[in-house]
Design a protein around this motif. Structure first.
Motif, PDB file in Angstrom:
ATOM      1  N   ALA A 122       0.818  -1.216   0.000  1.00 40.89           N
ATOM      2  CA  ALA A 122       0.000   0.000   0.000  1.00 40.89           C
ATOM      3  C   ALA A 122       0.851   1.265   0.000  1.00 40.89           C
ATOM      4  CB  ALA A 122      -0.948  -0.006   1.197  1.00 40.89           C
ATOM      5  N   VAL A 128       0.139   2.332  -7.190  1.00 39.88           N
ATOM      6  CA  VAL A 128      -1.312   2.325  -6.997  1.00 39.88           C
ATOM      7  C   VAL A 128      -1.956   3.299  -7.979  1.00 39.88           C
ATOM      8  CG1 VAL A 128      -3.183   2.951  -5.408  1.00 39.88           C
ATOM      9  CG2 VAL A 128      -1.269   1.542  -4.605  1.00 39.88           C
ATOM     10  N   CYS A 138      -9.056  -1.949  -6.691  1.00 40.80           N
ATOM     11  CA  CYS A 138      -8.614  -2.699  -5.521  1.00 40.80           C
ATOM     12  C   CYS A 138      -9.602  -3.824  -5.260  1.00 40.80           C
ATOM     13  CB  CYS A 138      -8.496  -1.780  -4.307  1.00 40.80           C
ATOM     14  SG  CYS A 138      -7.749  -2.617  -2.885  1.00 40.80           S
ATOM     15  N   VAL A 141      -7.504  -6.322   0.299  1.00 43.23           N
ATOM     16  CA  VAL A 141      -6.499  -5.724   1.185  1.00 43.23           C
ATOM     17  C   VAL A 141      -6.187  -6.715   2.296  1.00 43.23           C
ATOM     18  CG1 VAL A 141      -5.983  -3.826   2.777  1.00 43.23           C
ATOM     19  CG2 VAL A 141      -7.401  -3.398   0.758  1.00 43.23           C
ATOM     20  N   PRO A 143      -4.511  -6.243   5.591  1.00 44.06           N
ATOM     21  CA  PRO A 143      -4.037  -5.109   6.392  1.00 44.06           C
ATOM     22  C   PRO A 143      -2.785  -5.404   7.211  1.00 44.06           C
ATOM     23  CG  PRO A 143      -6.131  -5.942   7.234  1.00 44.06           C
ATOM     24  CD  PRO A 143      -5.814  -6.725   6.004  1.00 44.06           C
ATOM     25  N   SER A 154       0.160  -2.648   4.496  1.00 40.99           N
ATOM     26  CA  SER A 154      -0.887  -3.491   3.926  1.00 40.99           C
ATOM     27  C   SER A 154      -0.457  -4.000   2.562  1.00 40.99           C
ATOM     28  CB  SER A 154      -2.190  -2.693   3.801  1.00 40.99           C
ATOM     29  OG  SER A 154      -2.670  -2.355   5.086  1.00 40.99           O
ATOM     30  N   HIS A 155      -0.965  -5.166   2.221  1.00 39.24           N
ATOM     31  CA  HIS A 155      -0.689  -5.800   0.935  1.00 39.24           C
ATOM     32  C   HIS A 155      -1.970  -5.686   0.113  1.00 39.24           C
ATOM     33  CE1 HIS A 155       1.451  -9.424  -1.113  1.00 39.24           C
ATOM     34  NE2 HIS A 155       2.045  -8.300  -1.402  1.00 39.24           N
ATOM     35  N   LEU A 156      -1.881  -5.089  -1.051  1.00 33.95           N
ATOM     36  CA  LEU A 156      -3.044  -4.812  -1.883  1.00 33.95           C
ATOM     37  C   LEU A 156      -3.114  -5.766  -3.067  1.00 33.95           C
ATOM     38  CD1 LEU A 156      -2.767  -0.923  -2.102  1.00 33.95           C
ATOM     39  CD2 LEU A 156      -3.934  -2.287  -0.350  1.00 33.95           C
ATOM     40  N   TYR A 157      -4.315  -6.147  -3.410  1.00 36.10           N
ATOM     41  CA  TYR A 157      -4.575  -6.917  -4.624  1.00 36.10           C
ATOM     42  C   TYR A 157      -5.401  -6.032  -5.548  1.00 36.10           C
ATOM     43  CZ  TYR A 157      -2.931 -11.339  -2.740  1.00 36.10           C
ATOM     44  OH  TYR A 157      -2.140 -12.339  -2.245  1.00 36.10           O
ATOM     45  N   TYR A 158      -4.796  -5.674  -6.674  1.00 38.12           N
ATOM     46  CA  TYR A 158      -5.495  -4.892  -7.699  1.00 38.12           C
ATOM     47  C   TYR A 158      -5.795  -5.800  -8.874  1.00 38.12           C
ATOM     48  CZ  TYR A 158      -5.517  -0.178  -5.883  1.00 38.12           C
ATOM     49  OH  TYR A 158      -5.816   0.946  -5.151  1.00 38.12           O
TER      50      TYR A 158
END
Length: 162
Positions: A122, A128, A138, A141, A143, A154-158
């Motif tokens: 994140a 991003v 997104c 997430v 967190p 946080s690790h995001l998945y887009y």
């Protein structure tokens, strides 16, 4: 100019990736890599379904991007590609990220992927913004799951439906 990566590009790919590791906000890897560490990765990726591309300026590799299989070996995800991209810090803010994103999306369509995902920290706000510019949303997430030098991110998945 974009082209498929060659093994002779690997030292520059390693250099660029190590810049991302040192920056502490571009990847969850925290230990520098070397040619030997990345050779197996390179050989496993550089094929029709999971290509690695480099971007050159006057014959010098200044960026690379690739498509990986998402959740390798699970048939339900065979049409989902995961994209990653890295740009030499000296060449940031020159529009290369935009060109890389357009190129990776175009190549993913040619390979017949139905979806693309990008998984990132994140704190990598530039990536991003780039993903959102190209229609990624997104999708998830995790967190504060990444611990880098005692800081949690946080690790995001887009994702993008092609």
């Amino acid at each position: 100019m974009f082209r498929k990566a060659l093994e002779s590009d690997l030292p520059k790919i390693v250099d660029i990736y190590n810049q991302a590791i040192i920056a502490r906000h571009c990847t969850a890897d925290t230990v520098l890599v070397d040619f030997d560490n990345r050779l197996n990765w390179f050989n496993q990726h550089n094929n029709i379904k999971t290509p690695i591309f480099v971007y050159e300026i006057r014959g010098e590799v200044v960026a690379y991007g690739y498509i990986s299989l998402y959740r390798f070996g699970r048939a339900a995800f065979e049409k989902v590609g995961e994209i990653s991209y890295y740009i030499d810090f000296v060449h940031h803010k020159q529009g290369i990220g935009n060109m890389m994103m357009e190129y990776l999306i175009s190549e993913a369509r040619k390979i017949d992927y139905a979806h693309l995902v990008a998984i990132l920290l994140a704190c990598n706000v530039k990536s991003v913004a780039l993903l959102e510019k190209y229609g990624f949303a997104c999708w998830g997430v995790m967190p504060d799951i990444a611990d880098i030098d005692g800081e949690h991110f946080s690790h995001l998945y887009y994702g993008l439906k092609l």
